[in-house]
Design a protein around this motif. Structure first.
Motif, PDB file in Angstrom:
ATOM      1  N   ASP A 257       0.891  -1.238  -0.056  1.00 57.28           N
ATOM      2  CA  ASP A 257       0.019   0.023  -0.007  1.00 57.28           C
ATOM      3  C   ASP A 257       0.882   1.315   0.091  1.00 57.28           C
ATOM      4  OD1 ASP A 257      -2.164  -1.424   0.063  1.00 57.28           O
ATOM      5  OD2 ASP A 257      -2.667  -1.333   2.087  1.00 57.28           O
ATOM      6  N   ARG A 258       1.872   1.206   0.784  1.00 57.97           N
ATOM      7  CA  ARG A 258       2.862   2.441   0.922  1.00 57.97           C
ATOM      8  C   ARG A 258       3.494   2.567  -0.592  1.00 57.97           C
ATOM      9  NH1 ARG A 258       4.080   0.732   6.210  1.00 57.97           N
ATOM     10  NH2 ARG A 258       5.993  -0.210   5.436  1.00 57.97           N
ATOM     11  N   LEU A 259       4.003   1.615  -1.190  1.00 59.76           N
ATOM     12  CA  LEU A 259       4.688   1.497  -2.480  1.00 59.76           C
ATOM     13  C   LEU A 259       3.422   2.076  -3.549  1.00 59.76           C
ATOM     14  CD1 LEU A 259       6.845   1.113  -4.273  1.00 59.76           C
ATOM     15  CD2 LEU A 259       6.130  -1.207  -4.655  1.00 59.76           C
ATOM     16  N   ARG A 260       2.400   1.567  -3.372  1.00 60.88           N
ATOM     17  CA  ARG A 260       1.295   2.319  -4.470  1.00 60.88           C
ATOM     18  C   ARG A 260       1.009   3.639  -4.229  1.00 60.88           C
ATOM     19  NH1 ARG A 260      -3.592  -0.488  -2.919  1.00 60.88           N
ATOM     20  NH2 ARG A 260      -2.581  -2.108  -3.732  1.00 60.88           N
ATOM     21  N   VAL A 261       1.210   4.048  -3.090  1.00 62.48           N
ATOM     22  CA  VAL A 261       0.758   5.773  -2.765  1.00 62.48           C
ATOM     23  C   VAL A 261       1.929   6.474  -3.427  1.00 62.48           C
ATOM     24  CG1 VAL A 261       0.716   7.243  -0.762  1.00 62.48           C
ATOM     25  CG2 VAL A 261      -0.917   5.477  -0.926  1.00 62.48           C
ATOM     26  N   ALA A 262       3.202   5.864  -3.063  1.00 58.19           N
ATOM     27  CA  ALA A 262       4.454   6.616  -3.605  1.00 58.19           C
ATOM     28  C   ALA A 262       4.455   6.573  -4.791  1.00 58.19           C
ATOM     29  CB  ALA A 262       5.654   5.573  -2.801  1.00 58.19           C
ATOM     30  N   MET A 263       4.255   5.497  -5.716  1.00 61.10           N
ATOM     31  CA  MET A 263       4.409   5.575  -7.103  1.00 61.10           C
ATOM     32  C   MET A 263       3.209   6.367  -7.552  1.00 61.10           C
ATOM     33  SD  MET A 263       6.745   3.644  -8.251  1.00 61.10           S
ATOM     34  CE  MET A 263       6.125   3.130  -9.899  1.00 61.10           C
TER      35      MET A 263
END
Length: 116
Positions: A86-92
Motif C-alpha cells: 500500500d505504501r509503495l502504491r501511494v508513493a508511485m
C-alpha cells in the motif's frame, strides 16, 4: 499475553519459524511420538500408564502451540507485506502524478503529425 509481549515473542521466533524446516519436522514427528505414548499407556492399569497418556497429551499440546505460533507469524508477516504494498502504491501514484500532469499539458498532434 499483552500485545507488546506477544510481538516480542513473534519477533524473536520469526526468523526461526520463517527460515527453518525444524517446525515442519517437529509438527510431523511429535504427533507420531504422542500417538506411541498414548498407545503404550492405553491399558490404564497403573500410574505409569497414566504418565504415558499425560506425556502424549503434552506433546500434542506442544504441536498445537507450534502450529498456532506459525499461523500468527504468517498472519503478521502478510499484514506487513500488504502495508508495504500500500505504501509503495501511494508513493508511485504521488511520483507519477506530476508526469501525468506534464503529459496532459503537452500539445496534441493532429492527424498530419504537426502541432496545430
Amino acid at each position: 499475553m499483552t500485545s507488546t509481549r506477544r510481538d516480542l515473542v513473534l519477533d524473536l521466533t520469526g526468523s526461526w519459524f520463517e527460515d527453518s524446516w525444524v517446525p515442519v519436522a517437529i509438527s510431523g514427528v511429535l504427533p507420531v511420538i504422542a500417538t506411541l505414548f498414548v498407545t503404550f499407556g492405553q491399558a490404564l492399569e497403573d500410574r505409569g500408564d497414566w504418565a504415558w497418556i499425560l506425556g502424549g497429551s503434552v506433546l500434542l499440546l506442544v504441536v498445537v502451540g507450534i502450529q498456532v505460533a506459525s499461523h500468527q507469524l504468517r498472519k503478521r508477516l502478510r499484514g506487513q507485506e500488504l502495508s508495504e504494498v500500500d505504501r509503495l502504491r501511494v508513493a508511485m501514484k504521488d511520483a507519477l502524478q506530476r508526469v501525468a500532469e506534464l503529459i496532459a499539458a503537452m500539445p496534441s498532434k493532429g492527424k498530419s503529425g504537426q502541432v496545430p
